[in-house]
Structures are given as C-alpha cells and as structure tokens.
Scaffold this motif. Structure first.
Motif: not given
Length: 261
Positions: A138-139, A142, A256
């Motif tokens: 997910d990182d 992004k 996040e």
C-alpha cells in the motif's frame, strides 16, 4: 515532461530506496540515474543542470542525519526541480522535511514537492516490531501515485514556488549519535563479513576471530542487524531498550504517508 530523473538517496536498510524508486516509477521518466550515497565515504561532486531530482533520506529523531548532510554537500543544481522524501519509523518525521528543504534549496534546487513515508523502524525486532515490513504494498502504491501527481504538476506549468511543508524552524535539537552500537554474538557469528559490507559509516571490521565495531561512529541504523544471515548482530544496549519501550507505547498505530504538493 522531463525525460530524466536523478535518484539521490541514503538508505542503510533499503526502505528509503524502495520509496524513491516507487516515486520514480510513478513519475515515468524514461532516463533514470541513481546516486546511492549509502556506502560512499565521501559524497559525489555533482551539479545538475537538467532533469528532476528525487532526494530521499531517513529520519533520525526528527532530523536529517548528519552523515546524509555530509554526503549531500557536494551535490548542487542550477534550478532543477526536486522532490523531497523523508522516511521515518512510524513515530514522527518532525523537522526532517523542512531541514532537507532548506539544505536542498541552498544547493540550488527548486522544491517541486515533498513526502513523508513510513518504513520499518531501525529498532524493530521480531519480538518488538515497529512498522514491520514497511514500506508495504500500500505504501508503494501511494508512492507511485505521488510520483504521478508530481509529474502532472510539472507538466501543468508549475510556477516554481515551494509548497508548504510540515515542520518547524528552528529545528528541534539534534539527538547526538555515537557511542552505542550493535554487538556480535560470536557463538552464532560465521565471520561472513555481511555486517561490514552493509555498514554505511564503515565502522565494522573483521579479524580472523572477531567482529570489531567502532561505536563512536555508529549511527544506529541497524543495517548490520537486519542483514546478518545468522542473527548474530544484536542491538541490546540499555538505552535502546528504553527507547523500544517508549516506541511500544506510541508507535503501534499505523501512520500513513503525508505529501506536500
């Protein structure tokens, strides 16, 4: 759209490198040149006159490590856009991005964007994990999206102004490093030399019978711990134990990435 990217980074445990690489993938320039400062005793002398730089550093106690600043010192630009990246261990990035902004601006770069991303903390262990496995899928997704947004901003006719970036000036006090270093459990050490090969400050040497560490020059990145194939390198100094206890209280909630564009 620029055709060239310069990836400039210091990344002892490869987490900053992964984020910088993902941003470059999202940006999409066909020509990518890497300047890995991690294992350079002296940074390069380099003046960029074209392309975009992605400059990535880890965060140590809310600041850019001095070793990073030293290795960046010979890199300058003639107004080239720069994307700044700070990689922190799920605690806080604090003043690292604004410090990097000021250093990079003084070197002649124009700040296009900045981002704070999360990586596994240097002090993380299987028993006490802090942001384990990050940057995760997910990182990286992004980070690629951030790269695409940076490319779109540049293509749309960016005005050259620096975006607002979180952090304080004057910066928080720098926490002194040095004097504490990982130890070697010789019963499980095979003298393979991996620890010496990954140490970014070149403070680990091997003899015929032991591993020697000059603790005064250690930046506690724990690259040697995370890369030791037999688990023989351990960080068990009482001060680090206290810091792990503190991190256990404040670093368990997932943070996040934050971007400034």
């Amino acid at each position: 759209m620029t055709s060239k990217l310069h990836l400039i980074y210091f990344s002892p445990t490869a987490t900053t490198r992964k984020i910088v690489t993902a941003i470059a993938e999202g940006f999409g320039a066909p020509d990518v040149e890497r300047h890995d400062l991690t294992r350079q005793k002296q940074g390069p002398t380099l003046k960029l006159t074209e392309g975009v730089a992605i400059i990535g550093v880890p965060v140590y106690a809310g600041r850019v490590p001095l070793v990073c600043l030293e290795r960046l010192a010979g890199i300058s630009a003639d107004g080239c856009p720069a994307i700044l990246v700070a990689l922190y261990g799920n605690r806080e990035f604090e003043d690292a991005l604004v410090e990097l902004r000021d250093v990079v601006s003084a070197a002649g770069f124009s700040i296009l964007a900045a981002g704070a991303f999360i990586g596994e903390h240097s002090y993380s262990t299987p028993e006490l994990p802090f942001s384990p496995g990050r940057p995760d899928a997910d990182d990286l997704t992004k980070a690629r999206a951030f790269g695409r947004d940076c490319a779109a901003k540049l293509a749309a006719g960016w005005d050259g102004l620096t975006p607002e970036i979180a952090g304080n000036v004057p910066y928080r006090d720098r926490v002194p490093l040095g004097g504490i270093a990982p130890e070697t459990v010789m019963e499980t050490c095979t003298l393979c030399g991996t620890c010496a090969r990954v140490c970014p400050t070149f403070v680990i040497t091997l003899s015929d019978a032991e591993v020697l560490t000059e603790a005064a020059g250690c930046v506690m990145c724990c690259a040697c711990v995370k890369n030791c194939p037999t688990g023989a390198r351990v960080m068990r100094h009482p001060v680090i134990g206290e810091r792990r206890a503190m991190l256990q209280k404040i670093c368990t909630t997932r943070k996040e990435p934050r971007v400034f564009i």
